[in-house]
Design an enzyme around this catalytic site. Structure first.
Site, PDB file in Angstrom:
ATOM      1  N   GLY A 295       0.878  -1.132   0.156  1.00 50.56           N
ATOM      2  CA  GLY A 295       0.064  -0.021   0.041  1.00 50.56           C
ATOM      3  C   GLY A 295       0.799   1.310  -0.048  1.00 50.56           C
ATOM      4  O   GLY A 295       1.914   1.481  -0.605  1.00 50.56           O
ATOM      5  N   SER A 296       0.384   2.289   0.504  1.00 52.16           N
ATOM      6  CA  SER A 296       1.021   3.785   0.645  1.00 52.16           C
ATOM      7  C   SER A 296       2.368   3.520   1.444  1.00 52.16           C
ATOM      8  O   SER A 296       2.376   2.797   2.180  1.00 52.16           O
ATOM      9  CB  SER A 296      -0.036   4.735   1.041  1.00 52.16           C
ATOM     10  OG  SER A 296      -0.422   4.515   2.319  1.00 52.16           O
TER      11      SER A 296
ATOM     12  N   GLY B 284       2.777   2.005   5.035  1.00 54.98           N
ATOM     13  CA  GLY B 284       3.916   1.195   5.317  1.00 54.98           C
ATOM     14  C   GLY B 284       4.793   1.566   6.631  1.00 54.98           C
ATOM     15  O   GLY B 284       5.307   0.742   7.210  1.00 54.98           O
TER      16      GLY B 284
ATOM     17  N   GLU C 169       5.984  -3.713   0.660  1.00 56.35           N
ATOM     18  CA  GLU C 169       5.745  -3.351  -0.872  1.00 56.35           C
ATOM     19  C   GLU C 169       4.846  -2.116  -0.813  1.00 56.35           C
ATOM     20  O   GLU C 169       3.742  -1.958  -1.142  1.00 56.35           O
ATOM     21  CB  GLU C 169       5.087  -4.623  -1.655  1.00 56.35           C
ATOM     22  CG  GLU C 169       5.705  -4.630  -2.906  1.00 56.35           C
ATOM     23  CD  GLU C 169       4.717  -3.925  -3.772  1.00 56.35           C
ATOM     24  OE1 GLU C 169       4.922  -2.813  -4.186  1.00 56.35           O
ATOM     25  OE2 GLU C 169       3.918  -4.769  -4.457  1.00 56.35           O
TER      26      GLU C 169
ATOM     27  N   CYS D 233       1.665   0.074  -8.634  1.00 49.12           N
ATOM     28  CA  CYS D 233       2.746   0.587  -7.921  1.00 49.12           C
ATOM     29  C   CYS D 233       3.946   0.726  -8.887  1.00 49.12           C
ATOM     30  O   CYS D 233       4.938   1.424  -8.603  1.00 49.12           O
ATOM     31  CB  CYS D 233       3.035  -0.299  -6.670  1.00 49.12           C
ATOM     32  SG  CYS D 233       3.287  -1.730  -6.739  1.00 49.12           S
TER      33      CYS D 233
END
Ligand code: UN1
Length: 508
Positions: free
Chosen positions: A239-240, A244, A261, A295
């Site tokens: 995610g963002s 994270g 990730e 991403c």
């Protein structure tokens, strides 16, 4: 037919599903709408801490059994799961399109990724091997074993609502772990469909324990509660970057392991030695595919000044020809943005780029003709930038491509690496010196560095992930499985003496 059997009498999805059991709660009501037309798809409930605790206890008990099942037998479960996914490929893709708004082609590609990682994990289930290491002591043997870790928590994003879970889940399963999955609030049905097919596969495998996997629905608060639990030795989160950062801190505070990730701000360098027609196709797919919501999407084009204008002309022509609209229709290459906030972010970024000296060359508009009412459909934006300004350094999850120019390869690489994210990267050049320099230690600082292909669409066989603010994790192929196991070093003395390491004498 894919039967999403987890509905309660009132048509609401339960807060959690473990094996095939539904657990209801009086948690926060949630609703997910389809990006296609903004219509409500599903009502569900967020799991309460009490529901989470019940699920965790069951996953822990199942882990005690599952870790003792031989790994190739665990692979058999993943093989059966992969078979079910193959059988339902079309329906699963339709579900992704409905909940994430991706075009059907891209959704089919995502389901294929699930199938591919299943095959990979099945092979892996016979290859979870450690090293034997020369011992310095006579009649001693030293070796490594890899053991299962425990229940693993997977937090996933809306844009790859099945594949990212599958990268983690299939490896974690063959490695002997059980799984809790907190999917994006946007895509509960995708998660429940995976859970359903896994439960069927469990029934197909003789003596397979129950409670190997759970879906726990909820918002950020639920994710936070789960992340804090010591029962999860590993938290894998996609995610963002701000999300994270929070996960990393919470998990580190309890000395757990996190696998992150996070965002990318991926660039491509196009040199004078590039095959421009090849580059053009790669740029367009990477920049506008999945409406710029991968991403790995291409966000920065760093092009040599001598080929810049030519490339811009071809890009504008290509962008004009893109068909945008209902992602269920075969001929559309771009579907909607996920929601209104994504459109606000896109508009804001285009405006900021202009304020920072950028020239909008194409796109950046909201479309209303020939697209479903209620969804957010946009024309992808091309912006010529005078340099790498603040907005270019940020990841905006939308189809905006910033174009920068350079004179020397050194300058291009410095621009390329001059952002905080480090996921995917590419160079287009037929000059081997340029290519090797870009791929060398002095080149791209990303986890993925490609030559003559785009930044997105990575294969499952390689380790996937990136450096710096991208979080440092590696998932999917190569030796990413090691994340889901604990390494034990064993030294065995088969002689009659007890020599000590480092030659230490300790005579009693
Ligand atoms: C993501 O956007 O989180 O490389 C994953 C790709 C895909 C995975 C993207 N295989 O585009």
């Amino acid at each position: 037919m894919l039967n999403l059997q987890f509905l309660q009498d009132d048509g609401t999805f339960a807060a959690a599903v473990i094996d095939s059991d539904t657990l209801v709660s009086d948690g926060k009501p949630m609703l997910s709408t389809s990006p296609i037309d903004g219509r409500t798809q599903v009502h569900s409930q967020a799991a309460t801490p009490e529901v989470c605790d019940r699920v965790i206890a069951r996953l822990q008990a199942a882990f005690e059994q599952w870790r003792l099942v031989p790994a190739p037998k665990r692979g058999e479960l993943v093989r059966c799961f992969g078979d079910r996914v193959r059988e339902h490929k079309e329906e699963l893709a339709e579900l992704i399109t409905l909940e994430a708004g991706k075009t059907l082609q891209e959704s089919l590609g995502e389901v294929q990724e699930v199938i591919d990682i299943c095959d990979f994990a099945v092979g892996l289930s016979r290859q979870l091997h450690g090293l034997t290491i020369a011992s310095e002591r006579p009649q001693h043997r030293m070796m490594e074993q890899w053991h299962p870790l425990g229940p693993c928590l997977i937090i996933s994003a809306f844009n790859f609502p099945m594949a990212v879970w599958a990268w983690n889940a299939t490896l974690a399963l063959v490695c002997g772990n059980t799984l809790a999955w907190k999917p994006s609030e946007q895509t509960p049905q995708c998660a429940l469909a995976m859970q359903h097919l896994l439960a069927i596969a469990q029934r197909d495998v003789e003596d397979c324990p129950q409670d190997l996997s759970a879906v726990i629905l909820g918002d950020r608060e639920v994710g936070d509660y789960l992340t804090r639990q010591r029962a999860f030795p590993l938290v894998s989160a996609t995610g963002s970057i701000p999300m994270g950062r929070e996960v990393a801190q919470v998990v580190a505070a309890r000395l757990g392991r996190s696998l992150l990730e996070l965002g990318g701000n991926n660039a491509m360098v196009v040199t004078p030695a590039a095959d421009l027609s090849l580059a053009l196709r790669a740029i367009v797919f990477s920049a506008v595919g999945t409406t710029g919501q991968r991403c790995t999407s291409l966000r920065r084009l760093i092009v040599h000044h001598s080929v810049k204008q030519q490339l811009i002309d071809s890009l504008i022509k290509a962008y004009k020809s893109l068909s945008i609209g209902d992602p269920r229709s075969e001929h559309n290459l771009l579907g909607p943005l996920v929601n209104e906030q994504a459109w606000q972010a896109m508009q804001g970024a285009v405006k900021a780029a202009q304020q920072q000296g950028g020239k909008l060359l194409y796109g950046g508009e909201r479309l209303s003709d020939g697209v479903p009412y209620g969804g957010v459909y946009v024309s992808p934006a091309l912006v010529d930038m005078p340099g790498q300004t603040a907005i270019v350094e940020a990841e905006t999850f939308a189809p905006i491509l910033y174009i920068l120019s350079y004179d020397t390869l050194e300058e291009a690489i410095a621009l390329h690496n001059g952002v905080t994210q480090g996921l995917s990267s590419a160079i287009f050049s037929q000059d081997i010196g340029e290519v090797e320099t870009f791929l060398s230690a002095a080149g791209s600082d990303c986890g993925i560095a490609n030559a003559n292909i785009g930044t997105s669409g990575a294969e499952i066989g390689g380790a996937f992930g990136g450096e710096k603010d991208t979080g440092g994790g590696r998932e999917s192929g190569s030796d990413a499985w090691k994340n889901y196991m604990r390494r034990a070093t064993n030294t065995i003395n088969y002689g009659g003496d007890l020599p000590l390491a480092q030659g230490i004498q300790f005579d009693l």
